[in-house]
Design an enzyme around this catalytic site. Structure first.
Site, PDB file in Angstrom:
ATOM      1  N   GLU A  14       0.849  -1.203   0.000  1.00  0.00           N
ATOM      2  CA  GLU A  14       0.000   0.000   0.000  1.00  0.00           C
ATOM      3  C   GLU A  14       0.879   1.245   0.000  1.00  0.00           C
ATOM      4  O   GLU A  14       1.988   1.227   0.540  1.00  0.00           O
ATOM      5  CB  GLU A  14      -0.848   0.021   1.283  1.00  0.00           C
ATOM      6  N   ASP A  15       0.362   2.340  -0.551  1.00  0.00           N
ATOM      7  CA  ASP A  15       1.086   3.607  -0.436  1.00  0.00           C
ATOM      8  C   ASP A  15       0.905   4.211   0.950  1.00  0.00           C
ATOM      9  O   ASP A  15       1.841   4.741   1.529  1.00  0.00           O
ATOM     10  CB  ASP A  15       0.634   4.595  -1.533  1.00  0.00           C
ATOM     11  N   ASP A  75      -4.295   5.277   6.339  1.00  0.00           N
ATOM     12  CA  ASP A  75      -4.834   6.496   6.945  1.00  0.00           C
ATOM     13  C   ASP A  75      -5.886   6.072   7.974  1.00  0.00           C
ATOM     14  O   ASP A  75      -5.549   5.753   9.117  1.00  0.00           O
ATOM     15  CB  ASP A  75      -5.399   7.363   5.808  1.00  0.00           C
ATOM     16  N   PHE A  92      -2.501  16.045   4.401  1.00  0.00           N
ATOM     17  CA  PHE A  92      -2.833  15.338   3.167  1.00  0.00           C
ATOM     18  C   PHE A  92      -1.643  15.450   2.224  1.00  0.00           C
ATOM     19  O   PHE A  92      -1.200  16.543   1.883  1.00  0.00           O
ATOM     20  CB  PHE A  92      -4.094  15.909   2.512  1.00  0.00           C
ATOM     21  N   ASP A 107      -2.342  10.694  -4.892  1.00  0.00           N
ATOM     22  CA  ASP A 107      -3.033  11.734  -5.676  1.00  0.00           C
ATOM     23  C   ASP A 107      -3.934  12.602  -4.821  1.00  0.00           C
ATOM     24  O   ASP A 107      -4.281  12.264  -3.694  1.00  0.00           O
ATOM     25  CB  ASP A 107      -3.910  11.077  -6.735  1.00  0.00           C
ATOM     26  N   ARG A 115       0.317  12.277  -8.998  1.00  0.00           N
ATOM     27  CA  ARG A 115       0.919  10.959  -8.764  1.00  0.00           C
ATOM     28  C   ARG A 115       2.346  10.891  -9.309  1.00  0.00           C
ATOM     29  O   ARG A 115       3.146  10.072  -8.880  1.00  0.00           O
ATOM     30  CB  ARG A 115       0.086   9.858  -9.448  1.00  0.00           C
TER      31      ARG A 115
END
Ligand code: PRP
Ligand code: 7HP
Length: 174
Positions: A98-99, A102, A151, A158, A164
């Site tokens: 996963e990037d 959150d 964020f 993105d 991205r």
């Protein structure tokens, strides 16, 4: 854009993560056993490409798609599968990539789905972790960087589909 993590800092951390994950995989599964890297689209595509090249093990790469943010900077709470795996992971050693974690809703959804498919092992890796925003318990087994409640975009991440392609991770200003 304010740079939070430079391309050099990310590259160094990815190399370390790759070495750790490869060592753990060999210890768990044996020297010649394959690892299946599952890249979670879209956000993880850049990280997964770099991590794959830092993993000195017999590797297969598969893709899954999920979406819950849309154009917003907060999770809709509704995780939607947009692309399923092309091959069975039953009896395989799987690394889910996963990037970012959150709220944790996406990771929790994917772990439930993949565990039900009977992998030999299921390990998770996320480049970024935002522990202060968690709505469900749990995090990735391997984390690149813990960050605060901001964020971020770039290196695959993105906002409304853009940014991205930035080579660094930056903070999206309001
Ligand atoms: C992002 C990101 C993670 C997830 C993390 O995906 O890539 O998969 O949100 O958030 P959570 O922990 O709050 O669930 P997104 O829905 O934005 O789709 P994308 O990867 O296609 O941009
Ligand atoms: C999802 C996501 N996508 C981009 N930037 C962030 O900070 C994010 N958190 N959760």
């Amino acid at each position: 854009m304010k740079v939070l993590l430079s391309a050099d800092a990310i590259a160094a951390r990815v190399r370390t993560l790759g070495a750790q994950i490869a060592r753990d995989h060999r210890a768990r599964a044996g020297e010649d056993e394959e690892l299946v890297l599952v890249c979670v689209l879209k956000g993880a595509f850049v990280f997964a490409a770099d991590l794959a090249r830092a993993l000195d093990v017999p590797l297969r790469v598969e893709f899954l798609g999920v979406q819950s943010y849309g154009e917003a900077t907060a999770s809709s709470g509704d995780v939607r599968l947009t692309l399923d795996l092309g091959h069975s992971i039953a009896g395989k050693h799987v690394l889910l990539v996963e990037d970012i974690v959150d709220t944790g809703l996406t990771l929790s959804y994917l772990l439930g789905m993949l565990r039900a498919r009977g992998p030999a092992s299921l390990t998770t890796c996320a480049l970024l972790d935002k522990p202060s925003r968690r709505r469900v318990e749990g995090g990735a087994d391997h984390v690149g960087f813990a960050i605060g409640d901001v964020f971020v975009v770039g290196y695959g991440l993105d906002h409304a589909g853009l940014y991205r392609n930035l080579p660094y991770i930056g903070v999206l200003e309001a």
